[in-house]
Design an enzyme around this catalytic site. Structure first.
Site, PDB file in Angstrom:
ATOM      1  N   THR A 125     120.214  55.860  78.824  1.00 54.05           N
ATOM      2  CA  THR A 125     120.833  57.093  79.303  1.00 54.05           C
ATOM      3  C   THR A 125     121.910  57.595  78.343  1.00 54.05           C
ATOM      4  OG1 THR A 125     122.301  57.936  81.041  1.00 54.05           O
ATOM      5  CG2 THR A 125     122.320  55.576  80.716  1.00 54.05           C
ATOM      6  N   ASP A 126     122.174  58.895  78.385  1.00 63.56           N
ATOM      7  CA  ASP A 126     123.254  59.445  77.560  1.00 63.56           C
ATOM      8  C   ASP A 126     124.626  58.939  78.025  1.00 63.56           C
ATOM      9  OD1 ASP A 126     123.479  60.902  79.922  1.00 63.56           O
ATOM     10  OD2 ASP A 126     123.395  62.881  78.979  1.00 63.56           O
ATOM     11  N   GLU A 127     124.680  58.398  79.262  1.00 66.91           N
ATOM     12  CA  GLU A 127     125.981  57.946  79.788  1.00 66.91           C
ATOM     13  C   GLU A 127     126.558  56.780  78.996  1.00 66.91           C
ATOM     14  OE1 GLU A 127     126.552  57.651  83.969  1.00 66.91           O
ATOM     15  OE2 GLU A 127     125.341  59.421  84.379  1.00 66.91           O
ATOM     16  N   TYR A 153     127.800  51.488  86.241  1.00 72.55           N
ATOM     17  CA  TYR A 153     126.410  51.830  85.929  1.00 72.55           C
ATOM     18  C   TYR A 153     126.208  51.986  84.422  1.00 72.55           C
ATOM     19  CZ  TYR A 153     122.491  54.927  84.883  1.00 72.55           C
ATOM     20  OH  TYR A 153     121.379  55.479  84.303  1.00 72.55           O
ATOM     21  N   LYS A 157     124.018  49.756  81.636  1.00 72.42           N
ATOM     22  CA  LYS A 157     122.959  50.300  80.781  1.00 72.42           C
ATOM     23  C   LYS A 157     123.288  50.048  79.302  1.00 72.42           C
ATOM     24  CE  LYS A 157     119.793  52.451  81.929  1.00 72.42           C
ATOM     25  NZ  LYS A 157     118.413  52.017  82.349  1.00 72.42           N
TER      26      LYS A 157
HETATM   27  P1  NAD Z   1     115.538  55.754  90.563  1.00 71.99           P
HETATM   28  O1  NAD Z   1     116.738  55.114  91.178  1.00 71.99           O
HETATM   29  O2  NAD Z   1     114.953  56.959  91.165  1.00 71.99           O
HETATM   30  O3  NAD Z   1     114.371  54.662  90.447  1.00 71.99           O
HETATM   31  C1  NAD Z   1     114.590  53.349  90.069  1.00 71.99           C
HETATM   32  C2  NAD Z   1     113.381  52.516  90.483  1.00 71.99           C
HETATM   33  O4  NAD Z   1     113.592  51.175  90.038  1.00 71.99           O
HETATM   34  C3  NAD Z   1     113.169  52.462  91.997  1.00 71.99           C
HETATM   35  O5  NAD Z   1     111.810  52.669  92.305  1.00 71.99           O
HETATM   36  C4  NAD Z   1     113.589  51.047  92.366  1.00 71.99           C
HETATM   37  O6  NAD Z   1     112.903  50.523  93.490  1.00 71.99           O
HETATM   38  C5  NAD Z   1     113.252  50.283  91.096  1.00 71.99           C
HETATM   39  N1  NAD Z   1     114.029  49.057  90.945  1.00 71.99           N
HETATM   40  C6  NAD Z   1     115.374  48.887  91.121  1.00 71.99           C
HETATM   41  N2  NAD Z   1     115.709  47.609  90.921  1.00 71.99           N
HETATM   42  C7  NAD Z   1     114.563  46.952  90.579  1.00 71.99           C
HETATM   43  C8  NAD Z   1     114.278  45.608  90.240  1.00 71.99           C
HETATM   44  N3  NAD Z   1     115.233  44.670  90.224  1.00 71.99           N
HETATM   45  N4  NAD Z   1     113.003  45.285  89.956  1.00 71.99           N
HETATM   46  C9  NAD Z   1     112.022  46.222  89.993  1.00 71.99           C
HETATM   47  N5  NAD Z   1     112.239  47.502  90.322  1.00 71.99           N
HETATM   48  C10 NAD Z   1     113.502  47.864  90.605  1.00 71.99           C
HETATM   49  O7  NAD Z   1     115.959  56.007  89.043  1.00 71.99           O
HETATM   50  P2  NAD Z   1     115.490  57.144  88.027  1.00 71.99           P
HETATM   51  O8  NAD Z   1     116.396  58.289  88.148  1.00 71.99           O
HETATM   52  O9  NAD Z   1     114.033  57.328  88.126  1.00 71.99           O
HETATM   53  O10 NAD Z   1     115.841  56.425  86.650  1.00 71.99           O
HETATM   54  C11 NAD Z   1     114.872  55.623  85.976  1.00 71.99           C
HETATM   55  C12 NAD Z   1     115.464  55.108  84.676  1.00 71.99           C
HETATM   56  O11 NAD Z   1     115.860  56.200  83.858  1.00 71.99           O
HETATM   57  C13 NAD Z   1     116.720  54.264  84.877  1.00 71.99           C
HETATM   58  O12 NAD Z   1     116.668  53.206  83.968  1.00 71.99           O
HETATM   59  C14 NAD Z   1     117.867  55.211  84.547  1.00 71.99           C
HETATM   60  O13 NAD Z   1     118.969  54.499  84.043  1.00 71.99           O
HETATM   61  C15 NAD Z   1     117.225  56.076  83.487  1.00 71.99           C
HETATM   62  N6  NAD Z   1     117.736  57.448  83.357  1.00 71.99           N
HETATM   63  C16 NAD Z   1     117.817  58.264  84.459  1.00 71.99           C
HETATM   64  C17 NAD Z   1     118.229  59.584  84.294  1.00 71.99           C
HETATM   65  C18 NAD Z   1     118.308  60.540  85.466  1.00 71.99           C
HETATM   66  O14 NAD Z   1     118.803  61.649  85.310  1.00 71.99           O
HETATM   67  N7  NAD Z   1     117.834  60.180  86.657  1.00 71.99           N
HETATM   68  C19 NAD Z   1     118.561  60.062  83.020  1.00 71.99           C
HETATM   69  C20 NAD Z   1     118.487  59.194  81.922  1.00 71.99           C
HETATM   70  C21 NAD Z   1     118.056  57.897  82.120  1.00 71.99           C
HETATM   71  O1  DAU Z   2     123.088  61.555  82.337  1.00 73.51           O
HETATM   72  C1  DAU Z   2     122.062  60.730  82.789  1.00 73.51           C
HETATM   73  C2  DAU Z   2     122.428  60.174  84.138  1.00 73.51           C
HETATM   74  O2  DAU Z   2     122.335  61.239  85.062  1.00 73.51           O
HETATM   75  C3  DAU Z   2     121.537  59.012  84.560  1.00 73.51           C
HETATM   76  O3  DAU Z   2     121.733  57.939  83.691  1.00 73.51           O
HETATM   77  C4  DAU Z   2     121.844  58.577  86.000  1.00 73.51           C
HETATM   78  O4  DAU Z   2     120.927  57.586  86.417  1.00 73.51           O
HETATM   79  C5  DAU Z   2     121.714  59.787  86.899  1.00 73.51           C
HETATM   80  O5  DAU Z   2     122.063  59.441  88.227  1.00 73.51           O
HETATM   81  C6  DAU Z   2     122.608  60.927  86.404  1.00 73.51           C
HETATM   82  O6  DAU Z   2     124.016  60.588  86.568  1.00 73.51           O
HETATM   83  P1  DAU Z   2     125.087  61.650  87.082  1.00 73.51           P
HETATM   84  O7  DAU Z   2     126.245  60.919  87.635  1.00 73.51           O
HETATM   85  O8  DAU Z   2     125.344  62.690  86.048  1.00 73.51           O
HETATM   86  O9  DAU Z   2     124.200  62.348  88.248  1.00 73.51           O
HETATM   87  P2  DAU Z   2     124.538  62.776  89.747  1.00 73.51           P
HETATM   88  O10 DAU Z   2     123.363  63.560  90.243  1.00 73.51           O
HETATM   89  O11 DAU Z   2     125.020  61.648  90.582  1.00 73.51           O
HETATM   90  O12 DAU Z   2     125.750  63.780  89.542  1.00 73.51           O
HETATM   91  C7  DAU Z   2     125.646  64.916  88.703  1.00 73.51           C
HETATM   92  C8  DAU Z   2     126.999  65.604  88.690  1.00 73.51           C
HETATM   93  O13 DAU Z   2     127.246  66.163  89.989  1.00 73.51           O
HETATM   94  C9  DAU Z   2     128.163  64.678  88.428  1.00 73.51           C
HETATM   95  O14 DAU Z   2     129.136  65.345  87.657  1.00 73.51           O
HETATM   96  C10 DAU Z   2     128.715  64.358  89.810  1.00 73.51           C
HETATM   97  C11 DAU Z   2     128.433  65.628  90.582  1.00 73.51           C
HETATM   98  N1  DAU Z   2     128.149  65.456  92.035  1.00 73.51           N
HETATM   99  C12 DAU Z   2     127.198  64.559  92.409  1.00 73.51           C
HETATM  100  C13 DAU Z   2     126.908  64.358  93.742  1.00 73.51           C
HETATM  101  C14 DAU Z   2     125.862  63.353  94.162  1.00 73.51           C
HETATM  102  C15 DAU Z   2     128.833  66.229  92.980  1.00 73.51           C
HETATM  103  O15 DAU Z   2     129.683  67.068  92.643  1.00 73.51           O
HETATM  104  N2  DAU Z   2     128.544  66.024  94.293  1.00 73.51           N
HETATM  105  C16 DAU Z   2     127.621  65.120  94.736  1.00 73.51           C
HETATM  106  O16 DAU Z   2     127.428  64.977  95.964  1.00 73.51           O
END
Ligand code: NAD
Ligand code: DAU
Length: 344
Positions: A125-127, A153, A157
């Site tokens: 992730t970019d985080e 988190y 990562k």
């Molecule tokens: P998500 O939370 O929707 O899905 C995660 C999945 O992993 C779920 O199906 C969960 O059951 C499974 N899981 C959790 N723990 C596990 C374990 N111990 N063994 C097997 N499976 C397990 O997450 P997402 O948003 O789809 O993110 C997927 C990946 O992409 C993550 O690695 C996250 O860090 C990365 N990522 C997410 C974003 C975003 O914006 N959502 C952006 C950049 C990177």
């Molecule tokens: O940048 C990549 C990341 O993006 C991934 O690695 C993470 O898995 C994914 O969850 C996401 O993280 P963020 O913290 O950026 O996403 P989130 O949707 O939780 O929040 C987006 C922005 O919105 C953040 O600045 C917090 C804000 N927010 C979020 C929630 C849930 C609110 O203001 N209110 C809310 O209720």
């Protein structure tokens, strides 16, 4: 080829499974997922109909089960999506984040070494780069930006990323890492900003914006992220990191206003609540490397992607209503109950 996809019952993993089944029908897709609160087998219902798709409920930390699966399937490629992914939950309880995100990655890489996989891909992730100031729009994260994390988190990562690089350098494991910005699209769990706001707006509930809502995220349609990973695992250079992002920076408050407008809901639903602890201000990816080396570019403009996403949530109410009618209610009360009362 056999591709092992972990975390495929989650948001991005499921979208990736569907992309692979569509674009590479010659490949076999084996998916493992622990089915935590974020994993949903309903999401994979269509995939289950494909003869070249196999699903196993499995924890990536379960060394014995993972090694047994590698023994049976001998995957050529491993793509690790499995993770605890929600920043707010990591602030409440970091332990499981370290367990799954770091130790689970280790188990997968140990198995990948033993069974000689041709590519281990870590979905990061970019985080991991921390955040950027709002008053320096000229700054972007490149692959050379030092890791500097804010939340449990992102630290977990980053820990996994360091371990991946160590397995490459020390053991010669053929690894790649991708670091993507915020995704949106179908099947995203409604704890994340966009689906949470859609679900709350449809129910005429308050829309809890953290702080002033001025934090900036760089939004990418999930399918574009999946296409980038598909390119990296096939054509990317071993040992490399690739940033993925769409140059689509937006303030949280503007996203919430767009959702209100699209659903014809009043902005008076917007409720400013106590900020997230350690809240990162701005993420902004420089995706020049993946464009230059692999020809990747995002295809979906935000204005189209957000419309498609809102329409998907309107068309799939049963998918998310089932989620928010269960344990999610307790989660929402715990995370937002006091904040919303304080905002009154
Ligand atoms: P998500 O939370 O929707 O899905 C995660 C999945 O992993 C779920 O199906 C969960 O059951 C499974 N899981 C959790 N723990 C596990 C374990 N111990 N063994 C097997 N499976 C397990 O997450 P997402 O948003 O789809 O993110 C997927 C990946 O992409 C993550 O690695 C996250 O860090 C990365 N990522 C997410 C974003 C975003 O914006 N959502 C952006 C950049 C990177
Ligand atoms: O940048 C990549 C990341 O993006 C991934 O690695 C993470 O898995 C994914 O969850 C996401 O993280 P963020 O913290 O950026 O996403 P989130 O949707 O939780 O929040 C987006 C922005 O919105 C953040 O600045 C917090 C804000 N927010 C979020 C929630 C849930 C609110 O203001 N209110 C809310 O209720």
């Amino acid at each position: 080829m056999t591709i092992l996809v972990t975390g495929g019952a989650g948001f991005i993993g499921a979208n990736f499974v569907y992309l692979e089944l569509k674009e590479h029908p010659e490949d076999r897709i084996v998916c493992i997922d622990k089915l935590t609160y974020a994993g949903n087998l309903e999401t994979l219902e269509e995939a289950m109909k494909y003869p070249n798709f196999r699903f196993e409920k499995m924890d990536i930390c379960d060394r014995e089960a993972v090694f047994q699966l590698f023994e049976e399937e001998k995957p050529d490629i491993v793509v690790n999506f499995a993770a605890e992914s929600h920043v707010d939950r990591s602030i409440e309880d970091p332990g499981i984040f370290l367990q799954t995100n770091i130790l689970g990655t280790q188990v997968l890489m140990d198995a990948s070494r033993k069974y000689g996989v041709k590519r281990y891909h870590q979905v990061s992730t970019d985080e991991v780069y921390g955040d950027l100031p709002l008053d320096r729009p000229d700054l972007f994260f490149t692959e050379e930006t030092p890791l500097k994390t804010s939340s449990p988190y992102s630290s977990s990562k980053a820990g996994a990323d360091l371990l991946v690089n160590a397995y490459h350098r020390t053991f010669g494991l053929p690894t790649t890492i991708s670091r993507c910005s915020n995704n949106y699209g179908p099947y995203q769990f409604p704890e994340k900003l966009i689906p949470l706001m859609i679900a709350n707006a449809l129910a005429d509930k308050p829309l809890p914006v953290y702080g002033e809502g001025l934090n900036v995220r760089d939004w990418l349609y999930v399918e574009d992220h999946c296409k980038a990973i598909d390119l990296i695992i096939r054509d990317g250079k071993v040992g490399e990191v690739y940033n993925i992002g769409g140059h689509n920076e937006m303030k949280n408050i503007d996203i919430v206003k767009i959702i209100c407008k699209a659903l014809d809901k009043p902005e008076s639903l917007i409720t400013h609540v106590t900020d997230r602890k350690g809240h990162d201000m701005r993420y902004a990816i420089d995706p020049a490397k993946i464009h230059r080396e692999l020809g990747w570019l995002p295809e979906t403009m935000f204005k189209d992607g957000i419309q498609k996403t809102i329409q998907w949530y309107l068309d799939h109410k049963e998918w998310w209503e089932r989620i928010i009618s269960g344990e999610y209610q307790n989660y929402f009360e715990k995370m937002y109950g006091d904040r919303l009362k304080d905002a009154e």
